[in-house]
Design an enzyme around this catalytic site. Structure first.
Site, PDB file in Angstrom:
ATOM      1  N   GLY A  69       0.822  -1.211   0.000  1.00  0.00           N
ATOM      2  CA  GLY A  69       0.000   0.000   0.000  1.00  0.00           C
ATOM      3  C   GLY A  69       0.852   1.255   0.000  1.00  0.00           C
ATOM      4  N   LEU A  71      -0.310  -2.263   8.947  1.00  0.00           N
ATOM      5  CA  LEU A  71      -0.919  -1.245   8.077  1.00  0.00           C
ATOM      6  C   LEU A  71      -2.025  -1.825   7.197  1.00  0.00           C
ATOM      7  CD1 LEU A  71       2.409   0.422   6.812  1.00  0.00           C
ATOM      8  CD2 LEU A  71       1.216   0.792   8.964  1.00  0.00           C
ATOM      9  N   ALA A 112      -5.339  -3.015   5.697  1.00  0.00           N
ATOM     10  CA  ALA A 112      -6.747  -2.718   6.000  1.00  0.00           C
ATOM     11  C   ALA A 112      -7.518  -2.523   4.709  1.00  0.00           C
ATOM     12  CB  ALA A 112      -6.862  -1.441   6.831  1.00  0.00           C
ATOM     13  N   TYR A 137     -16.993  -7.477   5.816  1.00  0.00           N
ATOM     14  CA  TYR A 137     -15.614  -7.731   5.365  1.00  0.00           C
ATOM     15  C   TYR A 137     -14.662  -6.730   6.018  1.00  0.00           C
ATOM     16  CZ  TYR A 137     -11.479  -7.766   2.430  1.00  0.00           C
ATOM     17  OH  TYR A 137     -10.182  -7.810   2.015  1.00  0.00           O
ATOM     18  N   SER A 156      -6.657   5.705  13.180  1.00  0.00           N
ATOM     19  CA  SER A 156      -7.054   6.698  12.164  1.00  0.00           C
ATOM     20  C   SER A 156      -7.828   7.862  12.776  1.00  0.00           C
ATOM     21  CB  SER A 156      -7.933   6.008  11.120  1.00  0.00           C
ATOM     22  OG  SER A 156      -8.605   6.965  10.337  1.00  0.00           O
ATOM     23  N   GLU A 185     -10.289   9.036  11.487  1.00  0.00           N
ATOM     24  CA  GLU A 185     -11.706   8.726  11.260  1.00  0.00           C
ATOM     25  C   GLU A 185     -12.405   8.314  12.551  1.00  0.00           C
ATOM     26  OE1 GLU A 185     -14.073   8.543   8.552  1.00  0.00           O
ATOM     27  OE2 GLU A 185     -12.628  10.034   7.918  1.00  0.00           O
ATOM     28  N   TYR A 191     -15.763   1.449   8.698  1.00  0.00           N
ATOM     29  CA  TYR A 191     -14.295   1.500   8.749  1.00  0.00           C
ATOM     30  C   TYR A 191     -13.837   2.102  10.074  1.00  0.00           C
ATOM     31  CZ  TYR A 191      -9.632   3.436   7.964  1.00  0.00           C
ATOM     32  OH  TYR A 191      -8.308   3.777   8.101  1.00  0.00           O
ATOM     33  N   THR A 233      -7.795  13.333  -2.674  1.00  0.00           N
ATOM     34  CA  THR A 233      -6.693  14.198  -3.143  1.00  0.00           C
ATOM     35  C   THR A 233      -6.158  13.725  -4.495  1.00  0.00           C
ATOM     36  OG1 THR A 233      -5.120  12.856  -1.916  1.00  0.00           O
ATOM     37  CG2 THR A 233      -5.937  14.849  -0.819  1.00  0.00           C
ATOM     38  N   ARG A 241     -21.440   9.856   1.395  1.00  0.00           N
ATOM     39  CA  ARG A 241     -21.470   8.753   2.362  1.00  0.00           C
ATOM     40  C   ARG A 241     -22.719   8.853   3.220  1.00  0.00           C
ATOM     41  NH1 ARG A 241     -14.931   9.298   3.436  1.00  0.00           N
ATOM     42  NH2 ARG A 241     -14.496   8.913   1.245  1.00  0.00           N
TER      43      ARG A 241
HETATM   44  N1  GDD Z   1     -12.903   9.400  -1.963  1.00  0.00           N
HETATM   45  C1  GDD Z   1     -13.633  10.485  -2.275  1.00  0.00           C
HETATM   46  N2  GDD Z   1     -14.111  10.650  -3.564  1.00  0.00           N
HETATM   47  N3  GDD Z   1     -13.890  11.388  -1.297  1.00  0.00           N
HETATM   48  C2  GDD Z   1     -14.616  12.490  -1.627  1.00  0.00           C
HETATM   49  C3  GDD Z   1     -15.097  12.721  -2.920  1.00  0.00           C
HETATM   50  C4  GDD Z   1     -14.845  11.745  -3.939  1.00  0.00           C
HETATM   51  O1  GDD Z   1     -15.244  11.880  -5.076  1.00  0.00           O
HETATM   52  N4  GDD Z   1     -15.772  13.912  -2.933  1.00  0.00           N
HETATM   53  C5  GDD Z   1     -15.686  14.394  -1.687  1.00  0.00           C
HETATM   54  N5  GDD Z   1     -15.008  13.554  -0.883  1.00  0.00           N
HETATM   55  C6  GDD Z   1     -14.750  13.735   0.558  1.00  0.00           C
HETATM   56  C7  GDD Z   1     -15.145  12.537   1.427  1.00  0.00           C
HETATM   57  O2  GDD Z   1     -16.561  12.545   1.655  1.00  0.00           O
HETATM   58  C8  GDD Z   1     -14.318  12.819   2.685  1.00  0.00           C
HETATM   59  O3  GDD Z   1     -14.981  13.720   3.518  1.00  0.00           O
HETATM   60  C9  GDD Z   1     -13.056  13.489   2.132  1.00  0.00           C
HETATM   61  O4  GDD Z   1     -13.348  13.849   0.783  1.00  0.00           O
HETATM   62  C10 GDD Z   1     -11.824  12.606   2.164  1.00  0.00           C
HETATM   63  O5  GDD Z   1     -12.144  11.375   1.575  1.00  0.00           O
HETATM   64  P1  GDD Z   1     -11.024  10.262   1.269  1.00  0.00           P
HETATM   65  O6  GDD Z   1      -9.913  10.846   0.500  1.00  0.00           O
HETATM   66  O7  GDD Z   1     -11.724   9.077   0.694  1.00  0.00           O
HETATM   67  O8  GDD Z   1     -10.390   9.938   2.714  1.00  0.00           O
HETATM   68  P2  GDD Z   1     -11.067   9.692   4.138  1.00  0.00           P
HETATM   69  O9  GDD Z   1     -10.865  10.938   4.948  1.00  0.00           O
HETATM   70  O10 GDD Z   1     -12.437   9.161   4.028  1.00  0.00           O
HETATM   71  O11 GDD Z   1     -10.152   8.518   4.739  1.00  0.00           O
HETATM   72  C11 GDD Z   1      -8.747   8.475   4.517  1.00  0.00           C
HETATM   73  O12 GDD Z   1      -8.047   9.046   5.593  1.00  0.00           O
HETATM   74  C12 GDD Z   1      -8.199   8.373   6.831  1.00  0.00           C
HETATM   75  C13 GDD Z   1      -7.436   9.134   7.922  1.00  0.00           C
HETATM   76  O13 GDD Z   1      -6.086   9.089   7.747  1.00  0.00           O
HETATM   77  C14 GDD Z   1      -8.382   7.014   4.321  1.00  0.00           C
HETATM   78  O14 GDD Z   1      -7.037   6.926   3.915  1.00  0.00           O
HETATM   79  C15 GDD Z   1      -8.551   6.228   5.598  1.00  0.00           C
HETATM   80  O15 GDD Z   1      -8.090   4.908   5.409  1.00  0.00           O
HETATM   81  C16 GDD Z   1      -7.737   6.924   6.693  1.00  0.00           C
HETATM   82  O16 GDD Z   1      -7.870   6.239   7.926  1.00  0.00           O
END
Ligand code: GDD
Length: 353
Positions: free
Chosen positions: A16, A90, A92, A105, A135, A137, A158, A199, A288
């Site tokens: 990862g 790490l 997950a 799952y 995390s 989260e 999660y 990102t 979500r």
């Molecule tokens: N993925 C995604 N895709 N997120 C979106 C989008 C989209 O099109 N549009 C908006 N978002 C918003 C999500 O709703 C969330 O609030 C935020 O962007 C970040 O989403 P993610 O990049 O998917 O990350 P995360 O914050 O849910 O979780 C990540 O960070 C955590 C903390 O370090 C993951 O890497 C987790 O595994 C990790 O624990």
């Protein structure tokens, strides 16, 4: 190479984003590194291919093993055979949105997987140090800024699984005297980030639009706020936690909170595309059922006890990621991100993508 005493580390989730950088860091420090990878009919090891050497060559220090967090037997066998000094857990199912589609799952892998490793450590009787990837989260809807004392209010399957893992790690430390640490990492990103996390989805999308390959980017909740840092800096602190005298839990973050909308605005601007609103549309499928609206870390404890703080913040992270995604599509990058990496990290231990 910066040689420390030769140690053996086992990394679950080595293929990862975090696992690949951590493997690079530990190899650079002279460790023997063993990694657990999941079986698939195609190779899932792209992020560590540059580290891999034919195991028949003498003196190879990276070893890959098939295993799975749902398979107790493979975990126990590997720990028994490898006898690692340190385990970095790490592995997950790390996508928060996907955890709503696959809750059982996710909990089996992310919650019980941690318990399986801890039981194997306990039963081995070996003095293994254990790092658990907790995390931000877990804080969910608890108001920011969040630190080690903030109550958890998880908002996804999660996050619930990670809360279990956090507590079972703490419990095994207290009950069985295992050197076990929780790293409560806030979002950490970079050029190896999977393309479905927000990102990387944005920086790849921006590069693709710039190259004329795409016209639109479809997104979810633009109001959500996150604390985004650079992954390489965060894996350094995983290692640091296991080198302390006492096992403890730490929040790791930048201390800055920005919305997805701000990320879009800065990314499109930096790429020279102007107003992001011309290119972005929302699609309900990316929302979500419940959301952690505002996550921002208070790293006072890590600063004081680990003497750690990040060099890269929000604006710089975007530039670094856009430059790399431009290069991947053979576009000339604006270049500020490359300059930042060069200036702030004179001895890079990782391969620049
Ligand atoms: N993925 C995604 N895709 N997120 C979106 C989008 C989209 O099109 N549009 C908006 N978002 C918003 C999500 O709703 C969330 O609030 C935020 O962007 C970040 O989403 P993610 O990049 O998917 O990350 P995360 O914050 O849910 O979780 C990540 O960070 C955590 C903390 O370090 C993951 O890497 C987790 O595994 C990790 O624990």
């Amino acid at each position: 190479m910066n040689q420390e005493k030769t140690k053996t580390a086992l990394i679950s989730g080595i293929a990862g984003q975090d696992g690949s950088y951590l493997a690079e860091l530990l190899l650079n420090k002279g460790y023997d590194v063993h990694g657990i990878i999941r079986w698939d009919s195609v190779f899932l090891t792209e992020r560590i291919d540059h580290l891999y050497k034919d195991p028949h060559i003498h003196g190879v220090r990276l070893h890959l093993h098939y295993g799975d967090m749902t398979d107790t037997g493979s975990i126990e066998r590997l720990i028994k055979e490898i006898k690692p000094d340190e385990i970095y857990h790490l592995a997950a199912m790390s996508h928060v949105r996907v955890s709503f589609d696959m809750p059982e799952y996710t909990c089996n892998t992310d919650a019980l997987g941690t318990l399986r490793i801890l039981e194997a450590i306990k039963n081995s009787g070996l003095p293994i140090k254990f790092y658990m990837a907790a995390s931000s989260e877990m804080f969910g809807s608890s108001p920011p800024p969040q630190n080690e004392k903030t109550p958890f209010h998880p908002r996804s399957p999660y996050a619930c699984a990670k809360v279990f893992s956090y507590h079972i790690t703490r419990l095994y430390r207290e009950a069985y005297n295992i050197f076990a640490c929780n790293g409560i990492l806030f979002n950490h990103e970079g050029t190896r980030r999977g393309p479905t996390f927000v990102t990387r989805k944005i920086t790849r999308g921006v590069a693709s639009i710039k190259a004329g390959l795409d016209e639109k980017l479809y997104m979810g909740n633009l109001e959500a706020k996150r604390d985004w840092g650079l992954t390489q800096e965060y894996v350094v602190v995983m290692h640091l936690m296991l080198q302390q005298e006492k096992a403890d839990d730490y929040v790791i973050a930048t201390g800055e909170s920005h919305s997805v909308k701000e990320f879009l605005e800065k990314a499109f601007n930096y790429a020279g595309l102007g107003d992001w609103q011309k290119y972005v549309e929302t699609d309900p499928r990316y929302f979500r059922p419940a959301e952690a609206e505002n996550l921002v870390g208070d790293i006072s404890k890590a600063k004081e006890k680990l003497n750690w703080q990040p060099k890269i913040k929000f604006d710089e992270l975007i530039k670094i990621m856009i430059d790399a995604d431009f290069r991947k599509l053979k576009l000339t990058p604006p270049g500020e991100g490359d300059k930042i990496l060069k200036e702030k990290f004179s001895d890079k231990w990782w391969k620049v993508d």
